[in-house]
Design a protein around this motif. Structure first.
Motif, PDB file in Angstrom:
ATOM      1  N   LYS A 169      14.234   3.953  -3.801  1.00 47.49           N
ATOM      2  CA  LYS A 169      14.509   3.725  -5.385  1.00 47.49           C
ATOM      3  C   LYS A 169      15.363   2.704  -5.546  1.00 47.49           C
ATOM      4  O   LYS A 169      15.084   1.725  -6.298  1.00 47.49           O
ATOM      5  CB  LYS A 169      14.812   4.971  -6.317  1.00 47.49           C
ATOM      6  N   SER A 170      16.544   2.884  -4.841  1.00 45.32           N
ATOM      7  CA  SER A 170      17.581   1.705  -4.979  1.00 45.32           C
ATOM      8  C   SER A 170      17.245   0.299  -4.435  1.00 45.32           C
ATOM      9  O   SER A 170      17.493  -0.657  -4.739  1.00 45.32           O
ATOM     10  CB  SER A 170      18.906   1.993  -4.505  1.00 45.32           C
ATOM     11  N   LYS A 207       8.613   2.487  -5.819  1.00 47.95           N
ATOM     12  CA  LYS A 207       8.232   3.163  -6.706  1.00 47.95           C
ATOM     13  C   LYS A 207       8.243   4.727  -5.708  1.00 47.95           C
ATOM     14  O   LYS A 207       7.249   4.639  -5.032  1.00 47.95           O
ATOM     15  CB  LYS A 207       7.029   3.036  -7.675  1.00 47.95           C
ATOM     16  N   VAL A 208       8.572   5.672  -6.312  1.00 42.27           N
ATOM     17  CA  VAL A 208       8.720   6.914  -5.381  1.00 42.27           C
ATOM     18  C   VAL A 208       8.261   8.246  -6.062  1.00 42.27           C
ATOM     19  O   VAL A 208       8.546   8.226  -7.089  1.00 42.27           O
ATOM     20  CB  VAL A 208      10.212   7.343  -4.573  1.00 42.27           C
ATOM     21  N   LEU A 209       7.467   8.808  -5.113  1.00 42.59           N
ATOM     22  CA  LEU A 209       7.081  10.325  -5.784  1.00 42.59           C
ATOM     23  C   LEU A 209       7.329  11.275  -4.674  1.00 42.59           C
ATOM     24  O   LEU A 209       7.580  11.187  -3.890  1.00 42.59           O
ATOM     25  CB  LEU A 209       5.671  10.269  -6.086  1.00 42.59           C
ATOM     26  N   LEU A 210       7.645  12.678  -5.226  1.00 41.30           N
ATOM     27  CA  LEU A 210       7.812  13.676  -4.350  1.00 41.30           C
ATOM     28  C   LEU A 210       6.749  14.737  -4.555  1.00 41.30           C
ATOM     29  O   LEU A 210       6.353  15.108  -5.661  1.00 41.30           O
ATOM     30  CB  LEU A 210       9.356  14.270  -4.506  1.00 41.30           C
ATOM     31  N   LYS A 229       0.255   4.063  -8.962  1.00 38.74           N
ATOM     32  CA  LYS A 229       0.595   3.021  -8.005  1.00 38.74           C
ATOM     33  C   LYS A 229       1.964   2.925  -7.498  1.00 38.74           C
ATOM     34  O   LYS A 229       2.855   1.950  -7.415  1.00 38.74           O
ATOM     35  CB  LYS A 229       0.513   1.652  -8.723  1.00 38.74           C
ATOM     36  N   ALA A 230       2.260   4.292  -6.790  1.00 37.79           N
ATOM     37  CA  ALA A 230       3.534   4.567  -6.201  1.00 37.79           C
ATOM     38  C   ALA A 230       3.544   3.629  -4.708  1.00 37.79           C
ATOM     39  O   ALA A 230       2.681   3.361  -4.097  1.00 37.79           O
ATOM     40  CB  ALA A 230       3.761   6.027  -5.781  1.00 37.79           C
ATOM     41  N   ALA A 273       0.812  -0.935  -0.128  1.00 39.43           N
ATOM     42  CA  ALA A 273       0.111  -0.091   0.158  1.00 39.43           C
ATOM     43  C   ALA A 273       0.782   1.164   0.218  1.00 39.43           C
ATOM     44  O   ALA A 273       2.029   1.194   0.286  1.00 39.43           O
ATOM     45  CB  ALA A 273      -0.719   0.057   1.361  1.00 39.43           C
ATOM     46  N   LEU A 274       0.229   2.287  -0.247  1.00 33.63           N
ATOM     47  CA  LEU A 274       1.041   3.613  -0.252  1.00 33.63           C
ATOM     48  C   LEU A 274       1.490   4.225   1.021  1.00 33.63           C
ATOM     49  O   LEU A 274       0.758   4.098   1.636  1.00 33.63           O
ATOM     50  CB  LEU A 274       0.201   4.605  -1.120  1.00 33.63           C
ATOM     51  N   THR A 275       2.774   4.370   1.178  1.00 31.27           N
ATOM     52  CA  THR A 275       3.398   5.155   2.207  1.00 31.27           C
ATOM     53  C   THR A 275       3.436   6.338   2.219  1.00 31.27           C
ATOM     54  O   THR A 275       3.987   6.869   1.215  1.00 31.27           O
ATOM     55  CB  THR A 275       4.565   4.366   2.808  1.00 31.27           C
ATOM     56  N   VAL A 276       2.691   7.189   3.108  1.00 32.75           N
ATOM     57  CA  VAL A 276       3.053   8.689   2.930  1.00 32.75           C
ATOM     58  C   VAL A 276       3.970   9.460   4.058  1.00 32.75           C
ATOM     59  O   VAL A 276       3.667   9.061   5.476  1.00 32.75           O
ATOM     60  CB  VAL A 276       1.622   9.497   2.945  1.00 32.75           C
ATOM     61  N   ILE A 277       5.218  10.022   3.809  1.00 32.86           N
ATOM     62  CA  ILE A 277       6.122  10.603   4.807  1.00 32.86           C
ATOM     63  C   ILE A 277       6.284  11.772   4.734  1.00 32.86           C
ATOM     64  O   ILE A 277       6.228  12.450   3.655  1.00 32.86           O
ATOM     65  CB  ILE A 277       7.334   9.844   4.405  1.00 32.86           C
TER      66      ILE A 277
END
Length: 329
Positions: A145-146, A150-153, A202-203, A119-123
């Protein structure tokens, strides 16, 4: 088994590279704080009140914090009396032991991030300007990412000139997308867009920047509350982490900033940047003891992988390892 041998056994479970990063990153603090302690235990012939008074001064000078120092000295006195320690050199191991104990507290702290499975984690990242917030977000984006995530900013700092562009530079460097609006936009609207984008793409992880102004605490609180409300409405239980970024070189000033942000939002963890740039690395203990919030990451250098998960054993070994190795030989 001696405490030092237990300490070595504990950190041997982690990689040598991590141990080396902590040793290098804590060099300034070690050269100041740990060497003074080492000098102290070899200069005194017995453990007396003068010994403890000088140790107290060394600890305060390392920014451990007066409250924490008083508690630590009291505990050391009790332990020295209980074990009937006469040789000051034996106190060094007890100091190391107590530093780990202070950080771990009752054992209820978990340094690991609250990452959601499938599931999506929001920090959410909070902190004043200039502490390295955007750099921290970029380095964590690189780490995730490494690891194949899949990461979004989210460019939620729409107040500071250049903040959006700075985050975009990191996005390009790491190879992740930045969700943004124009300068001066409503940060909550940016967060809404970012959450929708993260869902659509789907991040795995959404890292959210926020404004760092403290001039008007009321506005800051309202803004952070609104941002959190929007995120939680779209994803129940989010944000899953609220990480407060503090510049270690600001010492006790960083602690007062931390308390202000703690009033504004529910901080779940601390990221302590620029620990390699200060000789007062004792701030780690002051934050843990006075804030009752775990330090989850520490900045130990400029490189992309120099943002490391915080391990109290690695921290203490990074400070005293060389001296205690000599003592064991």
């Amino acid at each position: 088994m001696s405490f030092f041998k237990k300490l070595k056994e504990s950190i041997s479970r982690q990689t040598e590279a991590v141990t080396e990063k902590f040793k290098q990153g804590l060099e300034k603090t070690r050269n100041s704080f740990a060497e003074k302690v080492n000098d102290l235990v070899y200069r005194y012939r017995k453990v007396d009140e003068d010994f403890f008074e000088e140790l107290e001064e060394i600890l305060i000078g390392a920014d451990v914090g007066v409250t924490t120092v008083m508690e630590l000295i009291d505990e050391l006195k009790e332990e020295v009396k209980r074990r009937n320690i006469q040789d000051p050199r034996e106190v060094q191991a007890v100091i190391s032991e107590k530093l780990v104990d202070i950080y771990k507290g009752d054992g209820s702290f978990d340094n690991e991030l609250n990452l959601q499975q499938d599931a999506l984690t929001v920090i959410l990242f909070v902190g004043v300007n200039g502490v390295g917030k955007t750099t921290t977000i970029g380095k964590l984006a690189h780490k995730f990412k490494s690891e194949g995530k899949k990461v979004l900013l989210a460019a939620g700092d729409t107040f500071r000139a250049g903040a959006i562009e700075q985050l975009e530079v990191w996005g390009e460097r790491v190879g992740v997308e930045v969700i943004k609006q124009g300068s001066g936009s409503d940060p909550a609207a940016v967060m809404y867009d970012a959450v929708q984008a993260a869902k659509a793409r789907k991040a795995d992880i959404l890292l959210c920047d926020t404004a760092g102004r403290l001039q008007n605490k009321v506005n800051l609180m309202k803004e952070l509350e609104k941002v959190k409300r929007v995120i939680e409405r779209e994803i129940p239980g989010a944000p899953h982490e609220v990480l407060l970024v503090i510049d270690a070189t600001t010492g006790q000033n960083g602690l007062s900033q931390a308390k202000t942000f703690r009033e504004a939002t529910d901080v779940t963890g601390i990221v302590l940047t620029k620990l390699d740039g200060t000789a007062k690395g004792g701030i780690v203990l002051a934050i843990r003891n006075e804030m009752d919030v775990p330090v989850k990451f520490v900045g130990l250098g400029e490189k992309m992988d120099d943002l490391q998960e915080f391990h109290p054993e690695q921290y203490v070994y990074g400070l005293f390892g060389d001296f205690m190795e000599k003592q064991e030989d």
